[in-house]
Write a protein that holds these residues in place. Structure first.
Motif, short mmCIF file in Angstrom:
data_model
loop_
_atom_site.label_atom_id
_atom_site.label_comp_id
_atom_site.label_asym_id
_atom_site.label_seq_id
_atom_site.Cartn_x
_atom_site.Cartn_y
_atom_site.Cartn_z
N PRO A 177 0.78 -1.29 0.15
CA PRO A 177 0.16 -0.06 0.04
C PRO A 177 0.83 1.19 -0.10
O PRO A 177 1.63 1.35 0.80
N ILE A 231 -6.33 1.11 6.19
CA ILE A 231 -7.25 0.48 5.45
C ILE A 231 -8.48 0.28 6.21
O ILE A 231 -8.31 -0.17 7.46
N GLY A 257 -11.33 6.02 3.66
CA GLY A 257 -10.97 4.98 2.76
C GLY A 257 -11.90 4.52 1.96
O GLY A 257 -11.51 3.33 1.25
N HIS A 303 -14.70 3.39 -0.79
CA HIS A 303 -15.06 4.10 -2.00
C HIS A 303 -16.29 3.45 -2.42
O HIS A 303 -16.72 2.17 -2.53
N ARG A 311 -9.90 1.35 0.26
CA ARG A 311 -8.58 1.81 -0.29
C ARG A 311 -7.75 2.21 0.90
O ARG A 311 -8.13 2.72 1.93
N TRP A 312 -6.20 1.97 0.71
CA TRP A 312 -5.29 2.52 1.49
C TRP A 312 -5.45 4.08 1.56
O TRP A 312 -5.49 4.68 0.64
N PHE A 313 -5.40 4.67 2.61
CA PHE A 313 -5.10 6.14 2.75
C PHE A 313 -3.96 6.46 3.74
O PHE A 313 -3.58 5.49 4.56
N GLU A 363 -17.91 -0.08 -3.24
CA GLU A 363 -17.16 -0.69 -4.48
C GLU A 363 -16.09 -1.55 -3.65
O GLU A 363 -15.51 -2.66 -3.99
N GLU A 364 -15.04 -0.55 -2.81
CA GLU A 364 -13.78 -1.11 -2.31
C GLU A 364 -13.27 -0.43 -1.07
O GLU A 364 -13.55 0.70 -1.00
N ASN A 420 0.19 3.89 6.28
CA ASN A 420 -1.28 3.88 5.79
C ASN A 420 -1.96 3.08 6.56
O ASN A 420 -1.71 2.15 7.28
#
Length: 130
Positions: A20, A29, A87, A89, A109-111, A106-107, A27
């Protein structure tokens, strides 16, 4: 020339899958099923919400920690994306069942942990990410 272009495209899509956000030191998630409301106070002029989310955060040595992050906000309108974990989406798609557009997960995400709005995640970032 075609082989170079193919290799460039392959690396552009495959390298980000390895870990990530390599450019960032730390990061996180979110677990999309971990959200719990602590407060949901609805009035005629808006809604106050307080909720927690479970985040898995990774530091620069790739040590992972699980952190419960707290969020709190006030919303005057309800458009479907209020009170979500960082994070996550969502995409706006048309539902033939509801005959309207709805937000669909949807998914995750790493932030960047340093940019988190959750005080617990931001504190973890200050302690672990230099």
């Amino acid at each position: 020339m075609k082989n170079r272009l193919f290799l460039l495209l392959a690396f552009a899509f495959i390298l980000p899958l390895g870990s990530p956000l390599k450019a960032e030191a730390c990061n996180c998630i979110a677990d999309p099923f971990s959200k719990k409301y602590l407060l949901y106070q609805k009035t005629w002029y808006g809604t106050k919400r307080k909720w927690t989310c479970v985040y898995t955060c990774q530091d620069s040595q790739q040590n992972r920690s699980e952190i419960i992050g707290t969020h709190e906000d006030w919303y005057m309108t309800d458009k479907g994306l209020e009170g979500i974990c960082e994070g996550l989406h969502y995409v706006n798609t048309y539902s033939t069942f509801k005959m309207d557009f709805v937000w669909v997960f949807e998914e995750a995400r790493w932030f960047s942990a340093s940019q988190s709005k959750a005080p617990e995640v931001a504190q973890w970032s200050k302690e672990r990410c230099r």
